[in-house]
Design a protein around this motif. Sequence first.
Motif, short mmCIF file in Angstrom:
data_model
loop_
_atom_site.label_atom_id
_atom_site.label_comp_id
_atom_site.label_asym_id
_atom_site.label_seq_id
_atom_site.Cartn_x
_atom_site.Cartn_y
_atom_site.Cartn_z
N THR A 84 -4.27 0.79 -21.84
CA THR A 84 -3.28 1.77 -22.30
C THR A 84 -3.58 2.28 -23.71
OG1 THR A 84 -1.83 -0.05 -22.99
CG2 THR A 84 -1.45 0.90 -20.80
N ALA A 85 -4.48 1.62 -24.42
CA ALA A 85 -4.90 2.13 -25.73
C ALA A 85 -5.89 3.28 -25.59
CB ALA A 85 -5.53 1.01 -26.56
N LYS A 86 -6.35 3.53 -24.35
CA LYS A 86 -7.35 4.57 -24.12
C LYS A 86 -6.76 5.80 -23.42
CE LYS A 86 -11.15 2.42 -25.53
NZ LYS A 86 -12.14 3.01 -26.47
N LEU A 87 -5.45 5.92 -23.41
CA LEU A 87 -4.82 7.07 -22.77
C LEU A 87 -4.93 8.31 -23.66
CD1 LEU A 87 -1.62 5.36 -21.31
CD2 LEU A 87 -3.83 5.76 -20.19
N LEU A 88 -4.60 9.46 -23.09
CA LEU A 88 -4.64 10.74 -23.80
C LEU A 88 -3.25 11.37 -23.74
CD1 LEU A 88 -8.01 11.95 -22.24
CD2 LEU A 88 -7.68 11.30 -24.64
N PRO A 89 -2.34 10.93 -24.58
CA PRO A 89 -0.93 11.34 -24.44
C PRO A 89 -0.68 12.83 -24.67
CG PRO A 89 -1.27 10.09 -26.46
CD PRO A 89 -2.52 9.95 -25.66
N LYS A 90 -1.57 13.51 -25.39
CA LYS A 90 -1.35 14.94 -25.67
C LYS A 90 -1.99 15.83 -24.60
CE LYS A 90 0.62 13.67 -29.47
NZ LYS A 90 2.10 13.61 -29.52
N THR A 91 -3.25 15.57 -24.28
CA THR A 91 -3.94 16.42 -23.30
C THR A 91 -3.70 15.97 -21.86
OG1 THR A 91 -5.96 15.09 -23.58
CG2 THR A 91 -5.77 17.08 -24.91
N ASP A 92 -3.23 14.74 -21.69
CA ASP A 92 -3.01 14.21 -20.34
C ASP A 92 -1.71 13.41 -20.31
OD1 ASP A 92 -3.59 13.54 -17.66
OD2 ASP A 92 -4.67 11.73 -18.25
N PRO A 93 -0.57 14.05 -20.60
CA PRO A 93 0.68 13.31 -20.79
C PRO A 93 1.17 12.56 -19.56
CG PRO A 93 1.10 15.67 -20.68
CD PRO A 93 -0.39 15.50 -20.77
N PHE A 94 0.77 12.99 -18.37
CA PHE A 94 1.21 12.31 -17.15
C PHE A 94 0.13 11.39 -16.58
CE2 PHE A 94 3.45 16.45 -17.30
CZ PHE A 94 4.72 15.96 -17.53
N ASN A 95 -0.95 11.18 -17.37
CA ASN A 95 -2.04 10.28 -16.98
C ASN A 95 -2.76 10.73 -15.71
OD1 ASN A 95 0.01 7.41 -17.85
ND2 ASN A 95 -1.14 8.77 -19.18
N ARG A 96 -2.65 11.99 -15.37
CA ARG A 96 -3.30 12.48 -14.16
C ARG A 96 -4.82 12.39 -14.28
NH1 ARG A 96 -5.63 17.31 -12.87
NH2 ARG A 96 -5.69 17.87 -10.66
N GLN A 97 -5.37 12.86 -15.40
CA GLN A 97 -6.82 12.84 -15.57
C GLN A 97 -7.34 11.40 -15.66
OE1 GLN A 97 -8.41 15.70 -18.49
NE2 GLN A 97 -6.37 16.59 -18.57
N ILE A 98 -6.61 10.55 -16.37
CA ILE A 98 -7.01 9.15 -16.48
C ILE A 98 -7.04 8.50 -15.10
CG2 ILE A 98 -6.30 6.88 -17.31
CD1 ILE A 98 -7.53 8.43 -19.54
N THR A 99 -6.04 8.82 -14.28
CA THR A 99 -5.99 8.25 -12.93
C THR A 99 -7.19 8.71 -12.10
OG1 THR A 99 -3.58 8.16 -13.02
CG2 THR A 99 -4.59 8.05 -10.84
N ILE A 100 -7.57 9.97 -12.23
CA ILE A 100 -8.75 10.47 -11.53
C ILE A 100 -9.99 9.71 -11.99
CG2 ILE A 100 -10.27 12.47 -11.24
CD1 ILE A 100 -7.75 14.23 -11.35
N GLY A 101 -10.11 9.49 -13.30
CA GLY A 101 -11.24 8.72 -13.81
C GLY A 101 -11.29 7.31 -13.26
N LEU A 102 -10.13 6.67 -13.15
CA LEU A 102 -10.08 5.32 -12.58
C LEU A 102 -10.47 5.36 -11.10
CD1 LEU A 102 -6.76 4.20 -14.28
CD2 LEU A 102 -9.03 3.27 -14.76
N GLY A 103 -10.09 6.42 -10.41
CA GLY A 103 -10.52 6.58 -9.02
C GLY A 103 -12.02 6.73 -8.90
#
Length: 253
Positions: A84-103
């Motif tokens: 959670t320290a590697k999230l992007l709260p401004k450019t990806d506030p709903f964690n959509r892009q992070i979730t795609i990366g994890l996929g």
Amino acid sequence: MTLSRRRTLALIGGGVILAATAGLGAVASRKPRTALLPWDNAGLGDDPRKRALSYALLAPNPHNRQPWLVDLRQPGEVTLFVDTAKLLPKTDPFNRQITIGLGCFLELMRMAASHDGQRVEITPFPDGFDDRALDARPVARATFAADPTVTPDPLFAHALDRRSTKEPYDLTRPLPADTLDQLAVVLHGRFGGTIDAAEVAAWRAFTHEALRIEIETPRTYKESVDLFRIGRAEVDANPDGIDFTGPLFETLG
């Protein structure tokens, strides 16, 4: 020297995994050296989970944040968490892009395992999830099992050829009509695309507008700028983030 997550994957409970070999050949003297090490170390080790993970940590992900944490303490299992320290709260506030990366991480792990005679069963969000944001619960749990009947994924042969292209695309060269059909044969799950000129133009306009909004909004642009890594020395020191390397950028360092 402290190893960054770009070069290694930290394991919950202790230990690290080095990343995969890519047959890069000679690396030009002005390219980052340590940041490319993951591409030279994949597929090593005795544990099939670790071999698969050495490829998985090379998966594409937003702003190259490498937002994964892995627990291997349960035999035959890989439990994936988000850092959670590697999230992007401004450019990806709903964690959509992070979730795609994890996929992408999970899919590359599965592809690598298939070439190692391992069948991988993945259960997403085994302990539930909050649809507003990622949290401390597992993103996925994967079970590994040796299976001589598993079919090696044909796309894995090209996994280590992947690069982030930072050169202009030739917009005058149309995609061959059968390319999408060829991709559909080897891809899993839902897949779609178009080579229709009008639809392509609409998608280009859509993405250009999205980029304009992100660049012209101070809070989102700053989040990206803070992750710029300019020149070989900075990329080697901080191999996450958005890299800018080459002769021009070396003069700015």
